[in-house]
Design a protein around this motif. Structure first.
Motif, PDB file in Angstrom:
ATOM      1  N   LEU A   1       8.829 -37.780  -1.963  1.00 23.59           N
ATOM      2  CA  LEU A   1       8.693 -39.231  -2.129  1.00 23.59           C
ATOM      3  C   LEU A   1       7.230 -39.663  -2.073  1.00 23.59           C
ATOM      4  CD1 LEU A   1      11.679 -40.626  -0.001  1.00 23.59           C
ATOM      5  CD2 LEU A   1      11.500 -40.427  -2.494  1.00 23.59           C
ATOM      6  N   GLN A   2       6.459 -39.028  -1.208  1.00 25.31           N
ATOM      7  CA  GLN A   2       5.043 -39.380  -1.096  1.00 25.31           C
ATOM      8  C   GLN A   2       4.311 -39.074  -2.391  1.00 25.31           C
ATOM      9  OE1 GLN A   2       3.252 -40.747   1.837  1.00 25.31           O
ATOM     10  NE2 GLN A   2       2.056 -41.194  -0.015  1.00 25.31           N
ATOM     11  N   ARG A   3       4.652 -37.948  -2.999  1.00 29.29           N
ATOM     12  CA  ARG A   3       4.005 -37.605  -4.280  1.00 29.29           C
ATOM     13  C   ARG A   3       4.387 -38.616  -5.359  1.00 29.29           C
ATOM     14  NH1 ARG A   3       5.195 -32.309  -2.422  1.00 29.29           N
ATOM     15  NH2 ARG A   3       7.173 -32.299  -3.582  1.00 29.29           N
ATOM     16  N   SER A   4       5.654 -39.028  -5.362  1.00 33.05           N
ATOM     17  CA  SER A   4       6.109 -40.025  -6.351  1.00 33.05           C
ATOM     18  C   SER A   4       5.405 -41.358  -6.129  1.00 33.05           C
ATOM     19  CB  SER A   4       7.621 -40.213  -6.251  1.00 33.05           C
ATOM     20  OG  SER A   4       8.301 -39.012  -6.536  1.00 33.05           O
ATOM     21  N   LEU A   5       5.245 -41.734  -4.856  1.00 31.29           N
ATOM     22  CA  LEU A   5       4.579 -42.994  -4.544  1.00 31.29           C
ATOM     23  C   LEU A   5       3.112 -42.949  -4.949  1.00 31.29           C
ATOM     24  CD1 LEU A   5       4.695 -45.812  -3.304  1.00 31.29           C
ATOM     25  CD2 LEU A   5       4.300 -44.766  -1.055  1.00 31.29           C
ATOM     26  N   ASP A   6       2.462 -41.844  -4.733  1.00 29.89           N
ATOM     27  CA  ASP A   6       1.072 -41.701  -5.128  1.00 29.89           C
ATOM     28  C   ASP A   6       0.928 -41.830  -6.647  1.00 29.89           C
ATOM     29  OD1 ASP A   6       0.379 -41.323  -2.484  1.00 29.89           O
ATOM     30  OD2 ASP A   6       0.321 -39.129  -2.626  1.00 29.89           O
ATOM     31  N   ALA A   7       1.884 -41.244  -7.385  1.00 29.72           N
ATOM     32  CA  ALA A   7       1.858 -41.353  -8.849  1.00 29.72           C
ATOM     33  C   ALA A   7       2.093 -42.793  -9.294  1.00 29.72           C
ATOM     34  CB  ALA A   7       2.919 -40.429  -9.446  1.00 29.72           C
ATOM     35  N   LEU A   8       2.996 -43.509  -8.560  1.00 27.82           N
ATOM     36  CA  LEU A   8       3.283 -44.899  -8.883  1.00 27.82           C
ATOM     37  C   LEU A   8       2.048 -45.766  -8.698  1.00 27.82           C
ATOM     38  CD1 LEU A   8       5.444 -47.021  -9.641  1.00 27.82           C
ATOM     39  CD2 LEU A   8       5.949 -47.223  -7.176  1.00 27.82           C
TER      40      LEU A   8
END
Length: 418
Positions: free
Chosen positions: A37-44
């Protein structure tokens, strides 16, 4: 409320380790999910700008914070469960073994750990009952403290307090004062001079041999003693209760003395540990009182794997080739234990007791005029600890008195490493 024996018996602390493993697996899975989730949030953040993006990112940050808090709690749960399992399981085993041993010695064991003598034929003396009561009640209080600590951590989700597990009264640090020495042995209330003299002689010959017999497990508070049972080397467990019982019975260590003035609570403990293990192997359920009276060869075999060589001075007139002086000298020079057992005759040798066993610590000179130094395993409790005597007087060389018919009944020479 302090735990009782029935409560302890009804617990299954080993299951705590299984639960700890389950919690650790959940924490690991949650950590992987949170990282994704953290990686997805960083991409967002990198790809989306504006008011809607800010709102979505704030919601995601809050969710991640909640997941990290949950992960921390899972880690704390697992840590608490593992702390409980690692400490309570061996403690439970030791408490139940201690109670079983007290009953085997004729004691009545109450649920709160109080031990009393069961009948007039019981081995459980008042002093021994007090020692068992103290040990059991101490162990039960430890069990309660650890259990309460685990329960509080599971209730709050906080980390288990990083306090050390209860320290047993007797541990590895109590075993030795430097290298094991023959003088560490102090026979008091038990008539097992054949054993304690052999222990003393081995310590004098090769201290490492004594160290190699004993190991200690800090997780259980138990000693492990390796002895030869006549067929194989066996690992004999010695509990804290065994040590307390040994001291109460005035066994082979200097921790207990014939009088308070001769008691040294800091004396090396290894003689009590070895003596207790020998009693467990040779007289199970009887305590060290069950090993009174005996000969050195079986004791030597238990400690070394063989019963050594025997010299019978009474046959010297028939077999003068025994060369007693040189054989003792060669054995001592080769770091081998030598024990001298007296007969019913003392021959007027100063300080010598009949039907007693002495470690031989030195010999000087040759032939009948050689001077032999003996250590009395009674230690300082009764007479001088060292006795010097002429070899001829010890084995009997006076033709008018009968060659070989002197104070010495047998000389037992060990073969360490054979």
């Amino acid at each position: 409320m302090v735990a009782t024996l029935s409560i302890v018996e009804g617990t299954q602390p080993s299951r705590l380790l299984e639960s700890a493993g389950t919690q650790e697996e959940k924490a690991a899975a949650l950590a992987n999910h949170t990282a994704t989730l953290q990686r997805s949030l960083d991409a967002l953040r990198a790809a989306w700008q504006g008011g809607a993006a800010d709102a979505a990112i704030a919601t995601a940050d809050a969710d991640l914070a909640n997941q990290r808090a949950l992960h921390a709690k899972l880690i704390n749960y697992a840590s608490a469960l593992r702390y409980g399992g690692v400490n309570l399981d061996p403690l439970r085993s030791q408490i139940l073994a201690m109670a079983t041993q007290a009953r085997a010695l004729g004691g009545f064991v109450a649920d709160d750990g109080t031990v009393t003598g069961h009948d007039t034929l019981s081995v459980m003396s008042p002093a021994l009952a007090t020692a068992y009561t103290t040990s059991l009640k101490t162990m039960l209080s430890w069990f309660t403290r650890i259990d309460d600590t685990v329960a509080e951590s599971l209730r709050t989700g906080d980390a288990v307090p990083q306090t050390p597990a209860p320290t047993p009264r007797w541990d590895e640090d109590a075993l030795y004062d430097g290298d094991p020495k023959g003088s560490d042995v102090n026979q008091d209330g038990i008539g097992d001079c054949y054993l304690v003299a052999t222990m003393s002689a081995i310590a004098n010959a090769d201290p490492q041999w004594i160290r190699d017999r004993i190991s200690y497990d800090p997780h259980t508070g138990m000693f492990d003693v390796t002895l030869w049972d006549g067929h194989e080397w066996r690992h004999i467990p010695v509990t804290q209760a065994d040590i307390d019982a040994n001291i109460a019975a005035k066994g082979a260590s200097g921790v207990d003395g014939a009088t308070p003035e001769l008691t040294n609570p800091n004396a090396p403990l290894w003689p009590a540990v070895l003596e207790s293990a020998y009693a467990r192997m040779k007289a199970p359920g009887q305590g060290i009182e069950g090993i009174e009276s005996g000969l050195t060869p079986p004791a030597l075999e238990a400690l070394t794997g063989n019963n050594g060589d025997w010299i019978i001075p009474a046959t010297e007139w028939m077999t003068p080739s025994q060369h007693i002086d040189s054989r003792i000298a060669e054995a001592l020079a080769g770091n081998q234990p030598v024990m001298l057992s007296t007969s019913v005759l003392t021959g007027g040798v100063s300080g010598l007791s009949a039907q007693h066993v002495y470690p031989v610590e030195a010999i000087a000179g040759t032939g009948s005029d050689a001077t032999v130094t003996l250590r009395n395993p009674w230690g300082p409790d009764d007479g001088p600890p060292l006795i010097t005597a002429r070899l001829g007087d010890l084995i009997g060389t006076n033709p008018l008195g009968g060659i070989g018919l002197g104070p010495t009944g047998m000389i037992n020479i060990g073969r360490l490493g054979a």
